[in-house]
Design a protein around this motif. Structure first.
Motif, PDB file in Angstrom:
ATOM      1  N   LEU A 144      24.922  49.206 -66.393  1.00 20.24           N
ATOM      2  CA  LEU A 144      23.924  49.208 -67.229  1.00 20.24           C
ATOM      3  C   LEU A 144      22.949  50.558 -67.021  1.00 20.24           C
ATOM      4  O   LEU A 144      22.474  51.175 -67.999  1.00 20.24           O
ATOM      5  CB  LEU A 144      23.090  47.830 -67.078  1.00 20.24           C
ATOM      6  N   SER A 145      22.930  50.946 -65.599  1.00 23.69           N
ATOM      7  CA  SER A 145      21.922  52.100 -65.451  1.00 23.69           C
ATOM      8  C   SER A 145      22.409  53.337 -65.923  1.00 23.69           C
ATOM      9  O   SER A 145      21.580  54.064 -66.785  1.00 23.69           O
ATOM     10  CB  SER A 145      21.568  52.095 -63.908  1.00 23.69           C
ATOM     11  N   PRO A 146      23.619  53.784 -65.750  1.00 22.56           N
ATOM     12  CA  PRO A 146      23.992  54.775 -66.405  1.00 22.56           C
ATOM     13  C   PRO A 146      24.306  54.753 -67.952  1.00 22.56           C
ATOM     14  O   PRO A 146      24.267  55.757 -68.682  1.00 22.56           O
ATOM     15  CB  PRO A 146      25.388  55.350 -65.624  1.00 22.56           C
ATOM     16  N   SER A 147      24.461  53.718 -68.194  1.00 23.34           N
ATOM     17  CA  SER A 147      24.677  53.367 -69.622  1.00 23.34           C
ATOM     18  C   SER A 147      23.516  53.689 -70.598  1.00 23.34           C
ATOM     19  O   SER A 147      23.445  54.220 -71.595  1.00 23.34           O
ATOM     20  CB  SER A 147      25.328  52.095 -70.093  1.00 23.34           C
ATOM     21  N   ILE A 148      22.432  53.105 -70.200  1.00 22.45           N
ATOM     22  CA  ILE A 148      21.073  53.433 -70.737  1.00 22.45           C
ATOM     23  C   ILE A 148      20.882  54.662 -70.683  1.00 22.45           C
ATOM     24  O   ILE A 148      20.153  55.299 -71.498  1.00 22.45           O
ATOM     25  CB  ILE A 148      20.216  52.485 -70.023  1.00 22.45           C
ATOM     26  N   ALA A 149      20.956  55.330 -69.469  1.00 22.23           N
ATOM     27  CA  ALA A 149      20.586  56.967 -69.443  1.00 22.23           C
ATOM     28  C   ALA A 149      21.557  57.736 -70.429  1.00 22.23           C
ATOM     29  O   ALA A 149      20.839  58.500 -70.840  1.00 22.23           O
ATOM     30  CB  ALA A 149      20.795  57.592 -68.141  1.00 22.23           C
ATOM     31  N   ALA A 187      28.945  60.268 -69.131  1.00 26.35           N
ATOM     32  CA  ALA A 187      30.076  59.259 -69.940  1.00 26.35           C
ATOM     33  C   ALA A 187      31.020  59.086 -68.917  1.00 26.35           C
ATOM     34  O   ALA A 187      31.565  57.802 -68.754  1.00 26.35           O
ATOM     35  CB  ALA A 187      30.687  60.058 -71.135  1.00 26.35           C
ATOM     36  N   CYS A 188      31.587  59.788 -68.260  1.00 25.12           N
ATOM     37  CA  CYS A 188      32.835  59.590 -67.136  1.00 25.12           C
ATOM     38  C   CYS A 188      32.281  58.599 -66.235  1.00 25.12           C
ATOM     39  O   CYS A 188      33.003  57.812 -65.686  1.00 25.12           O
ATOM     40  CB  CYS A 188      33.334  60.958 -66.683  1.00 25.12           C
ATOM     41  N   PHE A 189      31.023  58.959 -65.596  1.00 24.58           N
ATOM     42  CA  PHE A 189      30.619  57.932 -64.721  1.00 24.58           C
ATOM     43  C   PHE A 189      30.277  56.575 -65.158  1.00 24.58           C
ATOM     44  O   PHE A 189      30.735  55.766 -64.551  1.00 24.58           O
ATOM     45  CB  PHE A 189      29.019  58.374 -64.223  1.00 24.58           C
ATOM     46  N   VAL A 190      30.034  56.400 -66.577  1.00 19.24           N
ATOM     47  CA  VAL A 190      29.832  55.286 -67.046  1.00 19.24           C
ATOM     48  C   VAL A 190      31.361  54.513 -67.196  1.00 19.24           C
ATOM     49  O   VAL A 190      31.617  53.359 -67.053  1.00 19.24           O
ATOM     50  CB  VAL A 190      29.276  55.270 -68.618  1.00 19.24           C
ATOM     51  N   LEU A 191      32.095  55.336 -67.434  1.00 17.08           N
ATOM     52  CA  LEU A 191      33.506  54.885 -67.764  1.00 17.08           C
ATOM     53  C   LEU A 191      34.107  54.432 -66.570  1.00 17.08           C
ATOM     54  O   LEU A 191      34.744  53.260 -66.456  1.00 17.08           O
ATOM     55  CB  LEU A 191      34.515  55.882 -68.275  1.00 17.08           C
ATOM     56  N   VAL A 192      33.839  55.205 -65.478  1.00 18.27           N
ATOM     57  CA  VAL A 192      34.579  54.591 -64.150  1.00 18.27           C
ATOM     58  C   VAL A 192      33.936  53.412 -63.519  1.00 18.27           C
ATOM     59  O   VAL A 192      34.582  52.365 -63.211  1.00 18.27           O
ATOM     60  CB  VAL A 192      34.274  55.806 -62.933  1.00 18.27           C
ATOM     61  N   GLU A 228      41.585  50.764 -58.777  1.00 17.10           N
ATOM     62  CA  GLU A 228      40.237  51.620 -58.959  1.00 17.10           C
ATOM     63  C   GLU A 228      40.499  52.939 -58.649  1.00 17.10           C
ATOM     64  O   GLU A 228      39.683  53.875 -59.281  1.00 17.10           O
ATOM     65  CB  GLU A 228      38.990  50.654 -57.913  1.00 17.10           C
ATOM     66  N   LYS A 229      41.019  53.258 -57.380  1.00  9.82           N
ATOM     67  CA  LYS A 229      41.177  54.555 -57.145  1.00  9.82           C
ATOM     68  C   LYS A 229      41.989  55.328 -58.152  1.00  9.82           C
ATOM     69  O   LYS A 229      41.685  56.529 -58.522  1.00  9.82           O
ATOM     70  CB  LYS A 229      41.817  54.762 -55.723  1.00  9.82           C
ATOM     71  N   LEU A 230      43.024  54.908 -58.429  1.00 11.86           N
ATOM     72  CA  LEU A 230      43.983  55.580 -59.700  1.00 11.86           C
ATOM     73  C   LEU A 230      43.059  55.676 -60.966  1.00 11.86           C
ATOM     74  O   LEU A 230      43.225  56.837 -61.491  1.00 11.86           O
ATOM     75  CB  LEU A 230      44.960  54.666 -60.056  1.00 11.86           C
ATOM     76  N   ILE A 231      42.193  54.815 -61.402  1.00 12.39           N
ATOM     77  CA  ILE A 231      41.421  54.756 -62.760  1.00 12.39           C
ATOM     78  C   ILE A 231      40.379  56.128 -62.363  1.00 12.39           C
ATOM     79  O   ILE A 231      40.305  56.902 -63.295  1.00 12.39           O
ATOM     80  CB  ILE A 231      40.731  53.586 -62.852  1.00 12.39           C
ATOM     81  N   THR A 232      39.859  56.032 -61.163  1.00 11.91           N
ATOM     82  CA  THR A 232      38.849  57.048 -60.690  1.00 11.91           C
ATOM     83  C   THR A 232      39.432  58.253 -60.833  1.00 11.91           C
ATOM     84  O   THR A 232      38.926  59.231 -61.481  1.00 11.91           O
ATOM     85  CB  THR A 232      37.949  56.716 -59.649  1.00 11.91           C
ATOM     86  N   LEU A 233      40.507  58.595 -60.272  1.00 11.30           N
ATOM     87  CA  LEU A 233      41.278  59.768 -60.294  1.00 11.30           C
ATOM     88  C   LEU A 233      41.588  60.237 -61.768  1.00 11.30           C
ATOM     89  O   LEU A 233      41.504  61.527 -62.005  1.00 11.30           O
ATOM     90  CB  LEU A 233      42.482  59.853 -59.444  1.00 11.30           C
TER      91      LEU A 233
END
Length: 453
Positions: free
Chosen positions: A68-73, A101-106, A131-136
């Motif tokens: 929620l925090s990065p989404s609001i930002a 946006a990438c940070f929110v997606l991760v 989780e690691k695969l999606i982040t990469l």
């Protein structure tokens, strides 16, 4: 060759850094991030202060605060950028938007994965790998986008064609199909998990019906997700008819037991013949129902051993449910007293002794009856009721027997034991019963010479 997106953004940023107005962009970016963090924290604290009956929204926002925090930002940056662009350049915000946006997606991907596959709090190795695969993948895509390589990658994947039967499909289409299927399935599982938690909190609905509704809703969401994802890719759903026919034949021939267990699971849940917490006996298994799944049911015995039993066994065979409509259970024990005992005074003593035990119900009460005139004494049966069969029968029977034994000792009531007398009517044994003493050859004395003949 034209300049890449990265070089264009670097030149624009460098030109903006030469102007004092760039501090407005820095202030806006920092302010949006700070406001997003504060609002997310206030929302989380507000829902955490409420009681546990706030519903599924409270459960989701407590663990959704990190998303929620990065989404609001991000929303604030997108809202302020066009306003600020009227007076100056916003190249710094243009670079910050895809980064946030990438940070929110991760964060969102990790949240959904843990909500679906790690609802108990324990994160397995497979979830960590995903989780690691999606982040990469997300940060690699961002790096390719910011460096200007993303259009070249899309063009390359679209030109790579793979033959599939008589048709040819581009690699981009295959990746889009796999991605859409995985995404819709993940969203369907997420929605199913949330709906299941919501349904399980409905105290007015029977637990079996809640479980049926949750499982049917999840299956329906998964089916809809698969059909929608295939339609988005452009696959004709009529081709699934052949697969459906083959699947039906396979189910009819080789998966009869499995399908029977699945159908039996829904039958058990719908007809409410058994619920979690019931004490049941099926075949040679006795224990408490701890879990009713679609294919099997778990019984936990009083010795701690858990038995996984197919649901078909509960439908095709007889089942004893000790707590279907009433949890009260009738138990009994027997004791024998001597014939010289005053039976009219013994029966009330036994009833009072058994009724003093904490697990024994006072209503309808304890009954002691004279059953029969046995070979060794008067046989008395003491019966009583308990309301917690899940706590076991052997321990309560032990307490009852000890209370009976103590009462008999305190009142000097004799408990006879088996006695048998053997009388020999004739002291002279028959010849055929006379014992024979074996005689060895050394005990035989040879006759002397000159003996009488």
């Amino acid at each position: 060759m034209t300049q890449s997106f990265l070089s264009e953004q670097l030149l624009d940023l460098w030109s903006d850094l030469q102007q004092p107005a760039v501090f407005w962009q820095v202030a806006v970016l920092a302010g949006c991030l700070l406001v997003g963090w504060i609002l997310a924290r206030l929302i989380r604290l507000g829902f955490a202060a409420k009681d546990s009956n706030a519903g599924i929204l409270r459960i989701g926002l407590e663990s959704f605060s990190r998303v929620l925090s990065p989404s609001i930002a991000l929303g604030l940056i997108l809202l302020i950028r066009p306003i600020l662009a009227r007076t100056q350049h916003v190249n710094l915000l243009n670079v910050a938007i895809p980064l946030v946006a990438c940070f929110v997606l991760v964060r969102l991907s990790l949240y959904v994965l843990r909500r679906v596959f790690a609802r108990t709090g324990r994160v397995g190795d497979a979830v960590m790998v995903f989780e690691k695969l999606i982040t990469l993948v997300v940060w690699t895509g961002f790096a390719m986008y910011i460096t200007g390589l993303w259009p070249d990658l899309i063009d390359s994947l679209e030109k790579t064609v793979l033959p599939l039967g008589r048709n040819k499909v581009s690699l981009l289409t295959i990746l889009q199909a796999v991605g859409s299927v995985l995404l819709t399935l993940l969203l369907a599982l997420w929605a199913g998990a949330g709906l299941e938690q919501r349904l399980m909190r409905l105290e007015s609905v029977h637990s079996s019906l809640r479980a049926v509704m949750a499982r049917m809703a999840r299956a329906l969401l998964i089916l809809i997700a698969v059909l929608v994802s295939l339609s988005l890719v452009g696959i004709d759903l009529t081709v699934l008819s052949v697969f459906g026919g083959a699947l039906g034949v396979g189910l009819g021939l080789g998966l009869q037991k499995i399908v029977g267990s699945y159908v039996s699971g829904f039958v058990i849940l719908l007809e409410r013949s058994m619920a979690v917490g019931d004490m049941v006996t099926v075949d040679r298994f006795y224990g408490q129902v701890t879990r009713i799944n679609t294919r099997y049911t778990v019984l936990r015995g009083l010795d701690g051993i858990e038995s996984v039993i197919p649901n078909e066994l509960f439908v095709s065979g007889p089942v004893q449910n000790y707590s279907l409509t009433d949890r009260a259970l009738w138990l009994k024990t027997q004791v024998t007293v001597s014939y010289d005992t005053d039976i009219e005074s013994v029966l009330p003593l036994l009833e009072a002794a058994v009724a003093s035990i904490d697990r024994v119900l006072t209503k309808p009460g304890v009954t002691a009856n004279l059953q029969r005139f046995g070979a060794d004494g008067l046989e008395v049966e003491v019966g009583f009721w308990i309301a917690d069969p899940e706590n076991g029968r052997s321990n309560i029977l032990s307490k009852v027997n000890r209370a009976i034994w103590q009462t008999l000792k305190n009142n000097h009531i004799a408990v006879p034991f088996n006695q048998r007398e053997i009388r020999i009517l004739n002291d002279r044994l028959p010849i055929f019963m006379a014992p024979t003493v074996p005689v060895s050859s050394d005990d035989v004395t040879p006759p002397s010479v000159g003996a009488d003949r």
